[in-house]
Design a protein around this motif. Structure first.
Motif: not given
Length: 691
Positions: A590-605
């Protein structure tokens, strides 16, 4: 009544039918495995039918009739008297009495499998369980002389259509028309004796690679020296054994002479023409070796010779008995009908295997994703294929055919025909394998597959969650631990290394997992990467409160802060309440693609990634996807430059405070090797694919 009794047997023996396990056998089962039956046993079946009296005598002389009268869930392939007499005549013998006791033992154990299989379950190219000699029986479908659809065994013997699937109290009887024989020849002998592949065999000899495929078994291995190991993983009390054997094995992919001639103009036996072809493939991959002496046709045994490299890349450093071994196990349990733990509508089931060519791997995948079948055949397996949005490389088809007149399965190996050249070419190096490489730890170590330890037991059963079943033949399968020296490329001190058998409800990919216990200092050799460059190494695992903390090293250099396996993605160490949790993966989707990308970047850091969207564990009624579980995630072990021509090592050293949790319990589930072309997505709104 027989059908009713068989249905009851199916319930009692579900473990045997679903597991695909290699169960050890014992002529003296423990007391708790004896049952009181009133119906016909496998032993009675043989005694009560005169047409099987010759095989009955063989079983009696082998000392196995008592086994068939009291215990187990067996499949017994029963040759009739005509079949036995034909077999004896082919050996120059006149009666069963002319056989030695050892001969009778071999014949009996060849025809007995310590699991129950109906003909409907013989739907792959081998039985999932080895026979009592530890050999797998090849299966295929075909027509008998009356045009009945039947199952063939080893391409020669078939199960009688009107007598198949006859149930007894302790198994299923499958009457057959010929005695089953398994070759005891080495894989090199099988290749030599097949006139269809003379060019490849001559290259095997000329390059001296023949000497690399002669190992069979470590005769110094003695499993009796090692006691059972009792341990606790999470809340489960379990027991593990060391493996019964320490065998070596090989899998070979071979281009038939007819293919080499029709497609590449190479006449049978023309090694020089095959050498020239190898040069055209390998010179662009190893340009630094082109002008060296060992490159020439006069030095075919040199390690840098193109033809030697060509032959080596055709050979896996493990034994696989059929195409079903080349990709993760297929199951038919409840909601899952396909590869264990793969959402087959999203990704093709894939395995990666070391080859004899140093620092190379070969990729095998089964086609399941409809959008990317291309010119391939759905359900078939292919080598070094990449057919996706980026590339349309069809790969090499693996022929699963079981031939009636030629043997493909030997004492230390198996070979398959392929429909084009198998090679570590520039396209394979830079396109096909320029991707995220994901491997279950049970495929990282070749010994696990060669010795039949992968997918051990019944994944639907968890009876060992309480009091561990430590009988000689635990009904649901075994866990294993590995003494120092058993696994190549692995060193450790102060710990036990345990492989837990698969369970469908484990938060583990493909159901199994590896645990370290103790004050461990554990080092293993990483699988090879296809080319030098910047790579991430990731560990997939499940965080649990009973686990510990470890420090990771890459090639001896410490990497970042310790990995704490008690911390979830929704903890303050990562992203806390911002993590969307649901094993669905409904809420994540249900997350948007932008929300998924933002979360992935945060987790990656923060050095982490969610688990892939395509992986799951399950009950019989529901799939639970890892991507929405706060416990099942991936941690970056290191991000560094890696030289593709060198061995690299990961070291795990305990960093827990004392005996944390269950003796510092540490979990290894799956490994990822990820090139910068995949992980290096930094633009806003973009992300690495979440499959």
């Amino acid at each position: 009544m027989k059908k009713f009794r068989y249905n009851i047997l199916c319930l009692l023996g579900l473990a045997a039918m679903l597991s695909g396990s290699l169960a050890s056998c014992s002529d003296e089962p423990s007391a708790e495995n004896f049952y009181t039956f009133t119906g016909e046993m496998a032993s009675d079946y043989l005694k009560n039918r005169p047409q099987f009296s010759e095989f009955q005598e063989i079983v009696e002389r082998a000392g196995m009739m008592d086994l068939l009268s009291t215990y187990g869930h067996y499949t017994c392939f029963v040759p009739n008297n005509d079949a036995v007499n034909t077999f004896l005549k082919s050996k120059g013998l006149s009666s069963v009495s002319d056989l030695s006791t050892a001969d009778c033992d071999t014949i009996a154990r060849t025809h007995l499998v310590n699991n129950m299989y109906t003909t409907m379950e013989m739907n792959q190219d081998r039985l999932p369980t080895a026979n009592m000699l530890g050999r797998y029986i090849a299966t295929s479908s075909g027509l008998d002389d009356k045009q009945n659809a039947v199952i063939f065994l080893e391409g020669v013997s078939h199960i009688y259509f009107d007598l198949a699937d006859d149930s007894v109290e302790n198994g299923i009887m499958q009457p057959i028309d010929k005695v089953i024989e398994k070759s005891n020849n080495y894989i090199s002998d099988l290749l030599r004796d097949n006139p269809k592949i003379s060019t490849f065999y001559q290259a095997l000899v000329a390059t001296d690679v023949l000497k690399q495929v002669l190992l069979v078994e470590d005769e110094t291995w003695d499993n009796k020296k090692y006691p059972k190991y009792y341990y606790k993983s999470h809340t489960w009390s379990e027991v593990a054994w060391v493996p019964d054997t320490k065998r070596y094995g090989f899998t070979v992919f071979v281009e038939p002479d007819a293919l080499l001639q029709s497609k590449y103009g190479i006449a049978p036996g023309d090694i020089k023409a095959l050498y020239d072809l190898a040069c055209s493939i390998y010179d662009p991959v190893y340009p630094e070796d082109v002008n060296k002496e060992g490159h020439s046709f006069e030095h075919l045994t040199d390690s840098i010779n193109p033809l030697r490299r060509f032959v080596q890349y055709h050979i896996l450093t493990r034994y696989t008995a059929g195409t079903s071994d080349l990709t993760p196990m297929d199951v038919n349990i409840g909601v899952v009908k396909g590869a264990f733990g793969f959402e087959e509508t999203l990704i093709n089931p894939i395995d990666w295997f070391h080859t004899l060519l140093p620092h190379t791997m070969l990729k095998v995948e089964k086609l399941t994703v409809t959008d990317f079948v291309g010119n391939g055949v759905k359900g078939e397996r292919y080598i070094n294929r990449r057919y996706d949005k980026s590339y349309k490389i069809e790969g090499i088809h693996i022929d699963p055919t079981i031939e009636t007149d030629i043997t493909h399965d030997g004492l230390n190996g198996h070979y398959f025909y392929v429909d084009d050249i198998v090679a570590f070419s520039s396209d394979v190096q830079n396109k096909v394998q320029n991707m995220r490489i994901r491997m279950d730890f049970s495929t990282v170590f070749p010994e696990v597959m060669t010795n039949g330890l992968r997918f051990e037991g019944d994944p639907t059963q968890d009876d060992d969650a309480g009091t561990p079943d430590d009988s000689a033949t635990p009904k649901n399968g075994r866990n294993y631990y590995f003494p120092l020296g058993y696994l190549d490329g692995v060193t450790f001190t102060n710990c036990n290394v345990v492989l837990r058998r698969p369970h469908i409800n484990f938060w583990s990919w493909q159901g199994d997992e590896w645990n370290l216990f103790g004050d461990y200092d554990f080092t293993f050799r990483l699988p090879p990467i296809p080319y030098s460059g910047d790579w991430q190494v990731r560990l997939g695992f499940c965080a649990i409160e009973t686990r510990g903390v470890m420090q990771v090293y890459f090639d001896g250099v410490p990497q970042g802060i310790p990995l704490d396996m008690t911390k979830f993605l929704n903890s303050d160490l990562y992203i806390g309440d911002r993590f969307v949790t649901d094993e669905g993966p409904g809420d994540y989707d249900k997350m948007t693609d932008e929300e998924k990308a933002e979360e992935q970047k945060l987790l990656k850091n923060l050095g982490a990634y969610r688990a892939p969207r395509s992986l799951f564990h399950f009950s019989t009624s529901q799939k639970n996807f890892f991507v929405g579980n706060e416990r099942t995630y991936r941690r970056i072990l290191c991000q560094t430059y890696m030289d593709a021509k060198k061995d690299h090592y990961i070291r795990f050293r305990v960093a827990s405070d004392g005996k944390q949790g269950n003796n510092n319990e540490f979990m290894l589930d799956y490994l990822e090797l990820v090139p910068k072309s995949v992980y290096g997505v930094d633009s806003d709104g973009e992300m690495e694919d979440d499959l």
